[in-house]
Design a protein around this motif. Structure first.
Motif, mmCIF file in Angstrom:
data_model
loop_
_atom_site.group_PDB
_atom_site.id
_atom_site.type_symbol
_atom_site.label_atom_id
_atom_site.label_comp_id
_atom_site.label_asym_id
_atom_site.label_seq_id
_atom_site.Cartn_x
_atom_site.Cartn_y
_atom_site.Cartn_z
ATOM 1 N N TYR A 80 0.827 -1.195 0.000
ATOM 2 C CA TYR A 80 0.000 0.000 0.000
ATOM 3 C C TYR A 80 0.871 1.257 0.000
ATOM 4 N N THR A 100 -4.312 -1.833 -3.356
ATOM 5 C CA THR A 100 -2.858 -1.929 -3.241
ATOM 6 C C THR A 100 -2.149 -1.035 -4.250
ATOM 7 N N GLN A 146 3.607 -6.884 -7.742
ATOM 8 C CA GLN A 146 3.827 -6.503 -6.355
ATOM 9 C C GLN A 146 5.321 -6.567 -6.027
#
Length: 319
Positions: A80, A100, A146
């Protein structure tokens, strides 16, 4: 009972003179910070990470405030971006939202696989290695990832996207398409991708090459000459006569038909173009000086167009 207990603990902290972080007041972070909640992460462990990142002043106080006022929502795993001076209330809402941080790696249309590999390996927040993908197996697009994700996993999404897109486009192919298999479609589309950067020309260029394939005329596409030399990277010089005559399976000057395989990763629009080429009698095209091309049905017309292009280049001092 648990809420009452937490409230009593919080009141005890206040009574003892401890600083109590306001639920709605501005947080201490002077700039946006990235915080990762791992799979299986708890509110307490997330509070510790937030404190380390400087998003909150105290993990214990944040935890108490979140338990008292944060509702029944659970936090979700992911990375985040916490805005600067975000309040405890805003941070909890962010962690519960699952919104996210989006990191993107972009593969442009026409990028060869060797450069796709180099781009993945140069993306610093990815981990592990990935092979050089088969040419034409990656769908050009922007892919999210990610922090800490494996490069091989991102590459797998890229190839899966191509498989899906190709299957959908192949199912919609028109009777005028000259290619016989999905792989042939990708091979021809890669040539179209490399030959024109003008979206409106794709179907016309596909039409020219489709006409040549039908009559057994060599495609004579310069990018297919360059590919065996550089594997798709820029040549950085003019093509040599020896390279124009090299019979290596890719050179479409040396023999008629499609090359052995794709010379790049074409986008959806180029694949769609070869599956629905423009209805044209044109067999030739050449640059016209403004980024586009001029098309011709006959060799005489083409030679006149080439002469005009050479005149433009001489006027520019390029010849």
């Amino acid at each position: 009972m648990r809420r009452l207990l937490l409230l009593l603990v919080a009141l005890a902290l206040i009574a003892g003179g401890a600083t109590f972080l306001s639920w709605t007041g501005a947080g201490p972070a002077p700039k946006a910070v990235a915080v990762t909640v791992p799979e299986g992460g708890t509110l307490r462990s997330a509070a510790r990470e937030l404190e380390k990142a400087g998003a909150i002043a105290s993990a214990d106080r944040f935890y108490l405030l979140a338990r008292l006022f944060g509702g029944e929502g659970t936090i979700r795993a992911g990375e985040y971006e916490v805005p600067k001076h975000a309040s405890a209330r805003e941070i909890v809402a962010l962690l519960q939202s699952g919104k996210t941080l989006q990191r993107l790696v972009t593969i442009p249309e026409g990028m060869p696989s060797i450069l796709v590999h180099e781009k993945l390996m140069a993306t610093p927040l990815l981990t592990g290695s990935a092979p050089v993908p088969a040419e034409g197996s990656v769908l050009p697009d922007s892919y999210s990832y990610q922090r800490g994700e494996r490069r091989a996993a991102v590459l797998k999404r890229m190839t899966a996207a191509m498989d899906k897109a190709l299957a959908e486009l192949w199912a919609k192919r028109k009777p005028g398409a000259v290619v016989r298999t999905p792989q042939e479609a990708v091979t021809l589309a890669a040539i179209v991708e490399k030959e024109t950067g003008v979206p409106a020309e794709r179907r016309m260029v596909a039409g020219v090459y489709s006409n040549r394939l039908r009559i057994g005329m060599p495609l004579q596409a310069d990018p297919t000459v360059i590919y065996p030399v550089t594997k798709g990277k820029p040549l950085g010089r003019r093509i040599l006569q020896s390279e124009l005559h090299a019979d290596n399976g890719y050179n479409t000057y040396a023999r008629a038909g499609l090359p052995l395989g794709p010379i790049a990763n074409p986008g959806k629009a180029s694949i769609a173009a070869v599956l629905d080429p423009a209805p044209t009698k044109a067999l030739y095209f050449v640059a016209k000086g403004d980024g586009g091309h001029v098309f011709a049905d006959t060799l005489a017309e083409h030679n006149a167009n080439v002469a005009r292009w050479y005149a433009i280049r001489r006027a520019r001092g390029e010849m």
